[in-house]
Design an enzyme around this catalytic site. Structure first.
Site, PDB file in Angstrom:
ATOM      1  CB  THR A 148     -38.072  21.599  -1.398  1.00 58.98           C
ATOM      2  OG1 THR A 148     -39.176  22.495  -1.585  1.00 58.98           O
ATOM      3  CG2 THR A 148     -37.828  20.858  -2.703  1.00 58.98           C
ATOM      4  CE  LYS A 198     -40.954  23.576  -4.745  1.00 54.11           C
ATOM      5  NZ  LYS A 198     -40.626  23.908  -3.357  1.00 54.11           N
ATOM      6  CE  LYS A 237     -33.371  21.886  -1.118  1.00 55.61           C
ATOM      7  NZ  LYS A 237     -34.329  22.186  -0.033  1.00 55.61           N
TER       8      LYS A 237
END
Length: 294
Positions: free
Chosen positions: A102, A177, A245
């Site tokens: 990701t 995502k 994150k």
């Protein structure tokens, strides 16, 4: 059968690479901690390499089509893929680099452009489903990049997935995502507030969760994390550090495209409070720890 390399054997990459081996592919693995690669070889048939480039070069020499990465963040990707001696320097023209990290859409586009110059295809293919999804081969994979490369890679990615979907041009997988993480953050905060409210109202919170999961409030988070949140158990995979994150990536992209994300911004701050309280490695449902029982 294809020759493949898999870079990164963390809680996600370890079982994902295992599914590739179980599917009959010849898998060459690399992990920063060699002990992790050794542990993988104890459970699966394959090979290990001393560096990412060696894993790709060793596979390429045998006619590999696919090199997978599942690592940490943008900087890790640039180092492993683009720096001198990185993956691209070792990959054969026509091979496909598939990144399950990701990361930012900007990183995906940068790597895509660099790969194209060398005749290598690049797909940004982040996943959703957590550790359990990886272990059970039921991840959801959202893919950006060239349609031709996707068509070749989809049957291989499908070995550890329940759904693989082509989302469009390079960066589209990462952008999708981000939408996923934005939605999850808001859902978990709402679920935390609902459970805390039920507890403070004197209700049987477990019964409440059971009842509302049969109505319009139903969600994956409710069904899979509701009761564990009531029990204050937070060892079910995706960690708060990783969620922060990801939300940082979402908020940075929102600034670029002009999106207003007030709930995500606030929830990110709440996760920061969980970190400050020592919950860095708790799973994302630990947002409820901020809310006291009466």
């Amino acid at each position: 059968m294809a020759k493949v390399a898999f870079i990164g054997l963390g809680v996600m990459g370890f079982p994902m690479a295992g599914h590739l081996a179980a599917g009959g592919h010849d898998v060459n693995v690399y992990n920063r901690n060699p002990a992790r690669a050794a542990a993988w070889l104890e459970q699966h048939k394959g090979h290990s390499a001393a560096t990412p480039a060696a894993a790709a070069a060793g596979a390429a020499a045998a006619g590999a089509e696919f090199v997978f990465t599942c690592i940490g963040n943008d900087n890790d990707l640039y180092q492993v893929i683009l720096e001198e001696g990185g993956l691209l320097s070792a990959m054969a023209p026509g091979s496909i680099l598939i990144d399950h990290t990701t990361a930012s859409a900007e990183a995906a586009r940068t790597i895509h452009a660099a790969a194209k110059e060398q005749g290598v295809f690049f797909l940004d293919a982040p996943v959703s489903g957590g550790q359990a999804g990886a272990e059970n081969g039921k991840l959801t994979v959202m893919v950006g990049g060239d349609a031709e490369a996707y068509a070749r890679a989809e049957p291989v990615i499908a070995l550890f997935s329940r759904a693989v979907t082509y989302m469009g041009a390079s960066g589209s997988g990462q952008l999708t995502k981000m939408v996923n993480q934005i939605c999850i953050a808001g859902l978990v905060q709402a679920l935390s507030e609902g459970i805390a409210f039920a507890e403070n109202a004197g209700l049987d919170a477990a019964l409440v969760v059971d009842v509302i999961s049969k109505g319009a409030a139903q969600s994956w988070q409710l069904e899979n994390r509701g009761k564990t949140m009531i029990e204050r158990k937070f060892d079910f995979g995706f960690a708060v550090d990783l969620m922060r994150k990801d939300l940082g990536i979402c908020l940075a992209e929102a600034k670029r495209n002009g999106s207003d994300l007030p709930v995500t911004t606030l929830t990110d701050q709440f996760y920061g409070e969980v970190q400050q309280a020592g919950g860095n490695r708790y799973d994302t449902s630990s947002l409820i720890t901020r809310l006291n029982k009466k």
